[in-house]
Write a protein that holds these residues in place. Sequence first.
Motif: not given
Length: 257
Positions: A6-17, A192-198, A201-204, A209-215
């Motif tokens: 979640x936080x990885x995606x939030x950082x990406x969105x905030x960075x773009x905006x 390997x599961x740590x990397x695969x799952x995380x 999840x980031x991709x999903x 979320x696209x560019x919205x902070x939807x939680x």
Amino acid sequence: MAELPDLTVFAQILGRRFKGQVLETLEVSVAKKINVNGKELKRTLEGRTLESIKREGKTLQLNFSGDQVLGLHLMLRGELVLINQDAPPKFQILGFHFKGGNAFALIDLQKQAKPTLNPTKLEAPDALDLKESDFIALLAKKRSLIKTLLMDQHLIRGIGNSYSDEILYHAGISPFSISKSIPEKQVKKLYKSIHTVLTQAITEIARENSDELTGELRDFMRIHNPQLQETAKGEAIMVETLGGRKTYFTKGQAHFG
């Protein structure tokens, strides 16, 4: 609680905006959890350019010009929301208003979200930076339950209750296994599961979320999902409490120790 994906995606969105914009006004609505007083925080950050937003473990770090960093730990119920009007959102902790009118806020009904000016660098490795050899060595000397170990931010940063269940299910290991009793072959599979799952999840989450902070998003989870009674494979999902948190697992996950 927001975890690594979640936080990885939030950082990406905030960075773009907001990357490259100047913080014109910092509204400090609740200051009790900040490591400095509100006036000092405003004086330090107002007028500075937001140069980058990064995730560190379970925190977001807003890097401003002049080597000033503001860490944001959302705790259990904290959220980041875009501000689209002059009035601050409900339960605001901090409001970030940039030149040109763009703004976002840190909110928290429980008022537990924790901003930290220039946080200390933590020694524990991030879950996505952890080396396999170090992971093997760590488990070999720990008698704690494997789920407890995965969530210990002093050992590995970024994994919380939800994703520890997802990772252990993916690896086929019971959350109640003793860390040092897990065979090395299974430890490598868990790594390997740590990397695969995380990363999946980031991709999903990024797609949803696209560019919205939807939680936080959890609907795609394979086992840590209270709406599910069985897995996609037809396995019954068991639920027990571990350390005050609900733990989701199946009887088919191998138990060691």
